[in-house]
Design a protein around this motif. Structure first.
Motif, PDB file in Angstrom:
ATOM      1  N   LYS A 190      39.203  27.370  47.258  1.00  0.00           N
ATOM      2  CA  LYS A 190      39.163  27.275  48.812  1.00  0.00           C
ATOM      3  C   LYS A 190      39.329  25.932  49.386  1.00  0.00           C
ATOM      4  N   GLU A 191      38.947  24.920  48.473  1.00  0.00           N
ATOM      5  CA  GLU A 191      39.453  23.506  48.852  1.00  0.00           C
ATOM      6  C   GLU A 191      40.912  23.273  48.854  1.00  0.00           C
ATOM      7  N   LEU A 192      41.580  24.018  47.963  1.00  0.00           N
ATOM      8  CA  LEU A 192      43.038  23.752  47.798  1.00  0.00           C
ATOM      9  C   LEU A 192      43.680  24.675  49.219  1.00  0.00           C
ATOM     10  N   THR A 193      43.043  25.766  49.395  1.00  0.00           N
ATOM     11  CA  THR A 193      43.671  26.575  50.422  1.00  0.00           C
ATOM     12  C   THR A 193      43.471  26.135  51.826  1.00  0.00           C
ATOM     13  N   GLU A 194      42.250  25.352  52.078  1.00  0.00           N
ATOM     14  CA  GLU A 194      42.230  24.854  53.215  1.00  0.00           C
ATOM     15  C   GLU A 194      43.049  23.654  53.434  1.00  0.00           C
ATOM     16  N   ALA A 195      43.405  23.015  52.284  1.00  0.00           N
ATOM     17  CA  ALA A 195      44.390  21.842  52.316  1.00  0.00           C
ATOM     18  C   ALA A 195      45.648  22.285  52.544  1.00  0.00           C
ATOM     19  N   ILE A 224      40.418  39.980  42.105  1.00  0.00           N
ATOM     20  CA  ILE A 224      41.213  39.913  43.323  1.00  0.00           C
ATOM     21  C   ILE A 224      40.084  39.852  44.378  1.00  0.00           C
ATOM     22  N   ASP A 225      39.102  40.816  44.206  1.00  0.00           N
ATOM     23  CA  ASP A 225      38.137  41.354  45.098  1.00  0.00           C
ATOM     24  C   ASP A 225      36.935  39.753  45.312  1.00  0.00           C
ATOM     25  N   SER A 226      36.646  39.319  44.240  1.00  0.00           N
ATOM     26  CA  SER A 226      35.925  37.879  44.134  1.00  0.00           C
ATOM     27  C   SER A 226      36.447  37.017  44.916  1.00  0.00           C
ATOM     28  N   PHE A 227      37.869  36.620  44.795  1.00  0.00           N
ATOM     29  CA  PHE A 227      38.401  35.599  45.263  1.00  0.00           C
ATOM     30  C   PHE A 227      38.531  35.728  46.824  1.00  0.00           C
ATOM     31  N   ALA A 228      38.797  37.021  47.282  1.00  0.00           N
ATOM     32  CA  ALA A 228      39.082  37.367  48.863  1.00  0.00           C
ATOM     33  C   ALA A 228      37.958  37.139  49.450  1.00  0.00           C
ATOM     34  N   SER A 229      36.654  37.524  48.665  1.00  0.00           N
ATOM     35  CA  SER A 229      35.436  37.549  49.544  1.00  0.00           C
ATOM     36  C   SER A 229      35.094  35.884  49.933  1.00  0.00           C
ATOM     37  N   TRP A 230      35.761  34.961  48.940  1.00  0.00           N
ATOM     38  CA  TRP A 230      35.677  33.400  49.500  1.00  0.00           C
ATOM     39  C   TRP A 230      36.802  33.133  50.522  1.00  0.00           C
ATOM     40  N   GLY A 231      37.813  33.879  50.767  1.00  0.00           N
ATOM     41  CA  GLY A 231      39.076  33.834  51.690  1.00  0.00           C
ATOM     42  C   GLY A 231      40.059  33.261  50.934  1.00  0.00           C
ATOM     43  N   VAL A 232      39.981  33.385  49.831  1.00  0.00           N
ATOM     44  CA  VAL A 232      41.243  32.825  48.876  1.00  0.00           C
ATOM     45  C   VAL A 232      41.975  33.899  48.290  1.00  0.00           C
ATOM     46  N   LYS A 233      43.198  34.276  48.615  1.00  0.00           N
ATOM     47  CA  LYS A 233      43.980  35.074  48.396  1.00  0.00           C
ATOM     48  C   LYS A 233      45.407  34.362  47.516  1.00  0.00           C
ATOM     49  N   PRO A 234      45.176  34.388  46.135  1.00  0.00           N
ATOM     50  CA  PRO A 234      46.351  33.591  45.594  1.00  0.00           C
ATOM     51  C   PRO A 234      47.671  34.233  45.634  1.00  0.00           C
TER      52      PRO A 234
END
Length: 283
Positions: A190-195, A224-234
């Motif tokens: 999430k930190e990386l995505t926000e960066a 996929i679902d777990s990361f998406a719940s944190w707003g992370v879509k790799p």
């Protein structure tokens, strides 16, 4: 010829923007961000394409980098290994060690590989290790960065914001199959995505998977679902095993091919990537 001229013009335009933003940050007394811009300027000048591997201490990223570059240059063991930033590139054989409170030391080949590997593990007195290797499978002007292993939320924030992540054109976050659901993985990505970074996930050690407990397809869906719940879509997820090369779900070869494709087009990808990093710093 027109395309080449356009690329040069883009290069020169970006160079001008870097100088302007650097001077602005210096005038604003922001030496930390100014230094990052200075590093981007050096990256642009050297046409250096960088791939960063991040992850938990025991995820196997150092071993993975060794296999990607085709050389056993980084320390790999069950205990914490790379405790600081380690850069590997193609070139004249040497190792350069950057200390926190001492002048850098340059080791020309032939040097003691074990000594350098121990430096990679020393996160207390050493800030960065640079390894240049003539037999590396990496093309020229390419660097692979093994970032410090993260073991806490503080580590995740520090690596994402203070290390050389802003220099990375391609980021892989490596995690152990058994610890995919660890909150630390979600926090860091999430930190990386926000960066503003595009993140590619690598779930290693899939040889631990047992179909009788959960189908692999259901496991993939849960990831996929777990990361998406944190707003992370790799951008993409690779499932790998370095232990069982012929494991039916092993995508290490696909990972290698993906990296090779990116490196083949790195000259076209470099300027847009640097521009994006510069934009994030300037915000």
């Amino acid at each position: 010829m027109v395309q080449t001229a356009k690329r040069v013009e883009t290069f020169q335009t970006l160079k001008g923007k870097i100088v302007s933003i650097y001077e602005y940050l210096r005038n604003q007394n922001d030496p930390v961000q100014a230094e990052k811009v200075k590093q981007l300027a050096k990256k642009l000048e050297n046409r250096e394409y960088s791939i960063a591997f991040c992850g938990h201490f025991s995820a196997g990223k150092s071993t993975m980098i060794n296999q990607v570059i085709g050389e056993n240059l980084l320390p790999a063991s069950p205990i914490p290994t790379s405790a600081n930033l380690v850069k590997v590139k193609t070139g004249e054989d040497y190792a350069k060690v950057f200390f926190k409170n001492e002048k850098p030391r340059l080791y020309l080949a032939p040097y003691d590989y074990d000594l350098v590997k121990n430096y990679c593990k020393d996160g207390d007195t050493i800030e960065e290790v640079e390894i240049s290797h003539s037999q590396s499978m990496l093309p020229e002007n390419t660097t692979i960065m093994d970032t410090p292993g993260i073991d806490s939320a503080d580590d995740a924030h520090r690596v994402a914001t203070e290390s050389a992540i802003h220099l990375a054109d391609l980021i892989f976050y490596v995690m152990d199959y058994n610890h995919v659901q660890a909150e630390l993985n979600f926090l860091f990505t999430k930190e990386l995505t926000e960066a503003g970074k595009e993140v590619f996930l690598v779930i290693n050690q899939i040889d631990k998977h047992k179909d009788e407990e959960l189908t692999f397809q259901d496991f993939q869906t849960s990831v996929i679902d777990s990361f998406a719940s944190w707003g992370v879509k790799p951008a993409r997820i690779f499932y790998t095993s370095l232990k069982e090369k012929h494991h039916p779900y092993n995508q290490f070869q696909q990972l290698q091919e993906f990296i090779a494709d990116k490196l083949a087009g790195k000259d076209q990808l470099l300027v847009p990537s640097i521009y994006h990093s510069l934009k994030k710093i300037a915000l």
